[in-house]
Design an enzyme around this catalytic site. Structure first.
Site, PDB file in Angstrom:
ATOM      1  CG  HIS A  83      24.061  75.850  19.638  1.00 48.70           C
ATOM      2  ND1 HIS A  83      23.200  76.399  20.553  1.00 48.70           N
ATOM      3  CD2 HIS A  83      23.707  74.550  19.551  1.00 48.70           C
ATOM      4  CE1 HIS A  83      22.349  75.480  20.990  1.00 48.70           C
ATOM      5  NE2 HIS A  83      22.627  74.360  20.394  1.00 48.70           N
TER       6      HIS A  83
ATOM      7  CG  HIS B  63      18.721  77.706  23.590  1.00 51.77           C
ATOM      8  ND1 HIS B  63      19.000  76.736  24.516  1.00 51.77           N
ATOM      9  CD2 HIS B  63      18.728  77.075  22.380  1.00 51.77           C
ATOM     10  CE1 HIS B  63      19.138  75.566  23.911  1.00 51.77           C
ATOM     11  NE2 HIS B  63      18.980  75.734  22.624  1.00 51.77           N
TER      12      HIS B  63
ATOM     13  CD  GLU C  86      19.670  74.647  19.157  1.00 55.90           C
ATOM     14  OE1 GLU C  86      19.232  75.669  19.687  1.00 55.90           O
ATOM     15  OE2 GLU C  86      19.584  73.523  19.680  1.00 55.90           O
TER      16      GLU C  86
END
Lengths: 341, 341
Positions: B7, B223, B284
């Protein structure tokens, strides 16, 4: 110590109450029908629904007092207009008062509000005052999304809500932030809409400055604070990125989480990352998840077992079970003191 | 073992790319303006933005490969019309391809889709095919809410999405379910909308029967799965209440969570309640939370530290870091095998 469950709804109300609601809904489709009157319900009917359900489970599980409010998913503020919501809300709150009067040692009232999409929140003040000052309730449930999953109201930090907050402060009552049913097919009510609303409200508080304007305003975010404790690092980091004060000062003097998290690892995390002064025991029984966890053999929503299993001091458990609730709901504390509790 | 970060977004793209976007937006306000051409960006400009950011952090933190896609918050499918989205998406994906070509050992492409509110998802198939078969990408980001916080599309389990799923299956690529910016003031993008979307998607999968129709369809919910692991008891209980099969069979053969949870207790919970075969390492970075956690002295989004700190076997860490990603993204596996990795 007292075991105070801050989160219970009358999810098992007598059928006649729903029949009143059905007549309301029928009249929305056919306005020529007469305005229905709230159901006439006997004390025995109420006893039957309470003693077999909430009171039985309260006793079985070893809790003492439940803060009791109308069924959250049935508030359905998005249905009909303000008059519909107002009549339904009054009937729901009056029914809670009946339960409290029948079992004053076991239940304390928390009210629904007559919210309606696009209607000023100030219009909910009269019912709040009635429930607190006349019916003896100790708090309210505030719906941040009366549109039922379309999120058309301003954020909770917007001036839109301020008139109501002023009254909450004046009456010294907290609100549980609690949405109702979802009419958006994307959001399952108890599996998505509820949890999303909890998360959303918390982030709104980070973005805003609400508690600068209302230093004594208090909110309970239910369902263990939605996603917040699991993502506590994200929220601490976002507060920093957004140049907000630290969460302990900026939000957590005014915001509290309940323990409606239906497995031990979730409760362990909650208690690990959130200050114990911000956690109130809650179960939301009989509610969204009524079954037995095959992994434990116990009810998913028997959250007292998870708290009891925590390796923390008894005095800390007392904060979660009793002291925090008495501090966040001062009118509950007054009521308990009058009973020498 | 390889450390594969599933990610990553190109959040640091050269200014010229944003200037192209700005011209697009200007033309939405003034349609007499000419259609802008994608920015001309030199290799050096790309190197500058990557080597100081994603590549530096990848090396500093000890990861090997990042699945790299356009900036999620900038997808903004709700802005403009289908033509706007299509031109922007193509430019964004082409830029990812440039990064991959410059650093083929470090980055593997994942594509944005030219979604637009009210437009059939079938219209995104051509760009998916182009990115997978021509550009060599290995997956896509699918936005469950192209309206940007108004949630006007049908749930992900609706037939609406089926034509696209058919192509995902045919190409054997997974989708990360990833919303973009929010134009609903209730939802902060990275603090509410992202997490809510993750939670919402998972609950949709419980309610539906999508994986009966597409047994090999695979989704990564980013997430850390939103609120789901924290409320794992709730979701197991809701599946039971709704008379759905057990989650292990009904959802978890097809759905995977990344590790973008920015504190140790959250990662501990994730790994405690979710089967390790369903967890893919992700950070992320450089993303929503860029600061340093004052409690640890490390970057919030340095999620490798949290995985490294887990008391699990090295072979289990390898599942999270490498093996699950290779299984969920078979085209990544093929690509790595061709490099004798």
């Amino acid at each position: 110590m007292l075991i105070i469950d801050c989160h219970g709804h009358y999810t098992t109300a007598p059928d006649a109450h729903q029949q009143f609601r059905d007549k309301q809904l029928a009249r929305l489709k056919d306005p020529s029908l007469p305005a229905p009157a709230p159901a006439r319900i006997s004390d025995d009917e109420i006893r039957e629904t309470i003693e077999k359900n909430q009171l039985k489970l309260q006793r079985d599980r070893g809790a003492d007092i439940t803060l009791f409010s109308p069924r959250a998913s049935a508030m359905a503020h998005h249905v009909g207009d303000e008059a519909t919501s107002s009549a339904w809300t009054r009937a729901c709150n009056d029914l809670i008062k009946r339960v409290v009067d029948l079992y004053p040692e076991n239940f304390v009232g928390v009210c629904q509000l007559p919210q309606s999409p696009g209607v000023p929140i100030a219009n909910s003040i009269a019912e709040l005052k009635r429930c607190i000052t006349e019916l003896g309730f100790v708090g309210c449930n505030l719906n941040p999304d009366p549109s039922g999953g379309h999120w058309q109201s301003p954020p909770l930090t917007d001036q839109h809500w301020y008139p109501f907050y002023g009254q909450m402060v004046a009456l010294d009552v907290p609100a549980m932030i609690h949405v109702s049913a979802s009419c958006n097919p994307n959001f399952h009510a108890t599996g998505a809409h509820y949890i999303n609303a909890d998360t959303t409200a918390f982030m709104q508080f980070i973005e805003g400055d609400l508690f600068r304007d209302f230093p004594t305003l208090r909110f309970v975010i239910p369902h263990g604070g939605g996603a917040v404790p699991y993502h506590w690092g994200r929220y601490r980091g976002l507060a920093d990125m957004l140049k907000r004060p630290a969460l302990a000062q900026h939000v957590m003097k005014n915001v509290f989480f309940d323990t409606c998290v239906y497995h031990q690892p979730g409760i362990d995390l909650l208690v690990d990352v959130i200050d114990l002064d911000n956690i109130l025991f809650g179960s939301e029984m009989v509610g969204a998840v009524r079954g037995i966890d095959p992994e434990t053999g116990n009810y998913f929503d028997d959250t007292k077992r998870y708290i009891d299993a925590l390796r923390i001091a008894e005095e800390d458990k007392r904060r979660i079970y009793e002291l925090n609730a008495r501090r966040v709901y001062p009118r509950l504390d007054t009521l308990l003191k009058a009973r020498n509790l």
